[in-house]
Design an enzyme around this catalytic site. Sequence first.
Site, PDB file in Angstrom:
ATOM      1  N   CYS A  99     -48.120  46.704  36.864  1.00  0.00           N
ATOM      2  CA  CYS A  99     -49.240  45.454  36.694  1.00  0.00           C
ATOM      3  C   CYS A  99     -50.364  45.723  37.723  1.00  0.00           C
ATOM      4  CB  CYS A  99     -48.575  44.102  36.906  1.00  0.00           C
ATOM      5  SG  CYS A  99     -49.655  42.825  36.483  1.00  0.00           S
ATOM      6  N   HIS A 100     -50.242  44.910  38.672  1.00  0.00           N
ATOM      7  CA  HIS A 100     -51.379  45.097  39.788  1.00  0.00           C
ATOM      8  C   HIS A 100     -50.813  45.889  40.966  1.00  0.00           C
ATOM      9  CE1 HIS A 100     -53.448  41.422  37.957  1.00  0.00           C
ATOM     10  NE2 HIS A 100     -54.484  42.411  38.599  1.00  0.00           N
TER      11      HIS A 100
ATOM     12  N   GLU B 197     -57.637  41.361  32.748  1.00  0.00           N
ATOM     13  CA  GLU B 197     -58.171  40.608  33.857  1.00  0.00           C
ATOM     14  C   GLU B 197     -59.084  39.648  33.462  1.00  0.00           C
ATOM     15  OE1 GLU B 197     -57.161  39.720  36.929  1.00  0.00           O
ATOM     16  OE2 GLU B 197     -57.196  41.958  37.534  1.00  0.00           O
TER      17      GLU B 197
END
Length: 233
Positions: free
Chosen positions: A138-139, A169
């Site tokens: 993910c991030h 996002e």
Amino acid sequence: MSATIKILMVLTSQATMGHDPRPTGVWFEELATPYYAFIDHGAAVDIASIAGGTIPIDPHSLEGDASKLPSVERFLHDPVAMRKLHASLKVEQVSATGYSAVFLPGGHGTMWDLPASAPLASLLSQAWAEGEVVSAVCHGPAGLVNVKDATGRPLVAGRHVSGFSDSEEAAAGLTDKVPFLLEDRLRQLGAIYEKGPDFQSFAVTDGRLVTGQNPASSAEVARRVLQVVAGQP
């Protein structure tokens, strides 16, 4: 899976969206699901963070259906796991030596402190140089943006990677809140960025580099990490 296999998970210590007071931190599914995938396969798991100590959890990851995930409920009721969460190792005090893999869970907090951490970049460069698996979901790949390989090139350059997409996002309504868009930054660094449908499981393996797109990808990334550690194609 041998109990001698050790995996290091490195989490964010960032509790807010930068100067915006909106709370953030690690996305709990991205911690809990891989943690138990590793534990249940006999691996020993250490948890570190940028600042050490208690790790902030994004409150949104403990709301609604997210809070009912078996891995999340298990973690919250596991005294050993919760002790690791509240007494995490400080990343600058950890060496990559002795681990089979390093795993970076996501959550929006990672977008601020993981790229800014020179100790994390050094640790990941060391892990890569020592032949370990480097992984993120993910991030979490935000922690890879300043990592170099042995030649001094960005680790992600020329390699297939995934991570939270620009469209995800935008769907989260946070395009103007994050310090940079992760997909864009990875592409700028020369990564061959790949994605699947928004918010559905998608992961990429490129040798010893394993990355996933979003929270739904956590289990698949963990599975691939174990696969690469075991030397399976």
